[in-house]
Motif scaffolding. Sequence first.
Motif, PDB file in Angstrom:
ATOM      1  N   ALA A 174      -1.375  -4.369   8.868  1.00 47.07           N
ATOM      2  CA  ALA A 174      -1.075  -4.488   7.209  1.00 47.07           C
ATOM      3  C   ALA A 174      -0.231  -2.895   7.465  1.00 47.07           C
ATOM      4  CB  ALA A 174      -3.035  -4.082   6.801  1.00 47.07           C
ATOM      5  N   LEU A 175      -0.874  -2.019   8.236  1.00 46.00           N
ATOM      6  CA  LEU A 175       0.278  -0.901   8.409  1.00 46.00           C
ATOM      7  C   LEU A 175       1.771  -1.506   8.282  1.00 46.00           C
ATOM      8  CD1 LEU A 175      -2.135   1.177  10.833  1.00 46.00           C
ATOM      9  CD2 LEU A 175      -1.763   1.720   8.537  1.00 46.00           C
ATOM     10  N   ASN A 176       2.008  -2.132   9.523  1.00 49.92           N
ATOM     11  CA  ASN A 176       3.573  -2.311   9.651  1.00 49.92           C
ATOM     12  C   ASN A 176       4.354  -3.401   8.367  1.00 49.92           C
ATOM     13  OD1 ASN A 176       3.969  -1.654  12.171  1.00 49.92           O
ATOM     14  ND2 ASN A 176       3.110  -3.140  13.749  1.00 49.92           N
ATOM     15  N   LYS A 177       3.569  -4.282   7.768  1.00 59.15           N
ATOM     16  CA  LYS A 177       4.254  -4.849   6.355  1.00 59.15           C
ATOM     17  C   LYS A 177       4.211  -4.346   5.485  1.00 59.15           C
ATOM     18  CE  LYS A 177       3.954  -9.093   9.087  1.00 59.15           C
ATOM     19  NZ  LYS A 177       3.656 -10.872   9.583  1.00 59.15           N
ATOM     20  N   CYS A 178       2.981  -4.078   5.012  1.00 62.36           N
ATOM     21  CA  CYS A 178       2.344  -3.237   3.222  1.00 62.36           C
ATOM     22  C   CYS A 178       2.534  -1.652   3.157  1.00 62.36           C
ATOM     23  CB  CYS A 178       1.631  -4.487   2.849  1.00 62.36           C
ATOM     24  SG  CYS A 178       0.374  -3.806   3.376  1.00 62.36           S
ATOM     25  N   THR A 179       2.289  -1.558   4.395  1.00 63.70           N
ATOM     26  CA  THR A 179       1.881   0.514   3.930  1.00 63.70           C
ATOM     27  C   THR A 179       3.378   1.504   4.107  1.00 63.70           C
ATOM     28  OG1 THR A 179       0.336  -0.495   4.874  1.00 63.70           O
ATOM     29  CG2 THR A 179       0.132   2.175   4.911  1.00 63.70           C
ATOM     30  N   LYS A 180       3.688   2.344   3.271  1.00 62.44           N
ATOM     31  CA  LYS A 180       4.909   3.058   3.158  1.00 62.44           C
ATOM     32  C   LYS A 180       4.432   3.826   4.107  1.00 62.44           C
ATOM     33  CE  LYS A 180       6.295   1.567  -1.326  1.00 62.44           C
ATOM     34  NZ  LYS A 180       6.623   2.019  -2.877  1.00 62.44           N
ATOM     35  N   TYR A 181       3.265   5.078   3.669  1.00 66.64           N
ATOM     36  CA  TYR A 181       2.902   5.902   4.342  1.00 66.64           C
ATOM     37  C   TYR A 181       2.309   5.653   4.952  1.00 66.64           C
ATOM     38  CZ  TYR A 181       7.251   8.287   1.677  1.00 66.64           C
ATOM     39  OH  TYR A 181       8.564   8.072   1.030  1.00 66.64           O
ATOM     40  N   LEU A 182       1.245   6.724   5.332  1.00 69.67           N
ATOM     41  CA  LEU A 182       0.251   7.330   6.754  1.00 69.67           C
ATOM     42  C   LEU A 182      -0.208   8.546   6.956  1.00 69.67           C
ATOM     43  CD1 LEU A 182      -2.253   5.405   8.288  1.00 69.67           C
ATOM     44  CD2 LEU A 182      -0.840   5.041   9.924  1.00 69.67           C
ATOM     45  N   GLN A 183      -1.224   8.800   6.533  1.00 68.97           N
ATOM     46  CA  GLN A 183      -1.977   9.715   6.381  1.00 68.97           C
ATOM     47  C   GLN A 183      -2.502  10.266   7.588  1.00 68.97           C
ATOM     48  OE1 GLN A 183      -1.773  13.323   3.479  1.00 68.97           O
ATOM     49  NE2 GLN A 183      -3.844  14.381   4.780  1.00 68.97           N
ATOM     50  N   LEU A 184      -2.515  10.493   8.512  1.00 62.66           N
ATOM     51  CA  LEU A 184      -3.762  10.389  10.101  1.00 62.66           C
ATOM     52  C   LEU A 184      -4.545  11.443  10.411  1.00 62.66           C
ATOM     53  CD1 LEU A 184      -2.391   7.875  12.549  1.00 62.66           C
ATOM     54  CD2 LEU A 184      -3.729   7.299  11.310  1.00 62.66           C
ATOM     55  N   ILE A 200       1.001  -1.407  -0.048  1.00 63.52           N
ATOM     56  CA  ILE A 200      -0.794  -0.013  -0.235  1.00 63.52           C
ATOM     57  C   ILE A 200       1.249   1.346  -0.416  1.00 63.52           C
ATOM     58  CG2 ILE A 200      -2.115   1.276   1.489  1.00 63.52           C
ATOM     59  CD1 ILE A 200      -2.502  -1.102   2.551  1.00 63.52           C
ATOM     60  N   ASP A 201       0.742   2.241  -0.872  1.00 60.68           N
ATOM     61  CA  ASP A 201       1.458   3.163  -0.898  1.00 60.68           C
ATOM     62  C   ASP A 201       1.728   4.493  -0.055  1.00 60.68           C
ATOM     63  OD1 ASP A 201       3.612   2.411  -3.353  1.00 60.68           O
ATOM     64  OD2 ASP A 201       1.750   2.225  -4.815  1.00 60.68           O
TER      65      ASP A 201
END
Length: 144
Positions: free
Chosen positions: A93-103, A72-73
């Motif tokens: 999912a966040l730790n293994k495949c998410t590059k960037y997260l906007q909260l 997940i880009d």
Amino acid sequence: RLKLIKCALFDKVGKMDFYASTVSSSSCLVPSGTFNVPTGHLTRHPTIIFNKIEVECITLDYFVKSNNIKIIDYIWSDVNGAEKKLIGGGLEALNKCTKYLQLENMLDLLWEDKPTEVELLSMLPNFEFIERIDHNIILKNKFL
């Protein structure tokens, strides 16, 4: 290539209470909603009324696994104070495949149990703070 999935992301699978807003026709605000009970929001925006409804929910981890998603880009999240629930159901999912997260992380206490920026960062040790833009924080996965 788009598929509409009529459910919300939560930390559990099943039907959950959701607070959906309605606004008067004279309001310049748009409808929104959250899993958290509106508190300060009712004072700040008295023209907004919240109705409790049930919505079908899945977790981010379930969604990623069931759709065989490898990367997940960018996740742009606007869950109105329910960030703990999103993160709680999506840590893998966040730790293994998410590059960037906007909260979204408004400084005002508009929702019951709204996490602080410090709380969010402590829930996401694999992410580093990049920047704050208005009421959003941008995080980058240190390992992807």
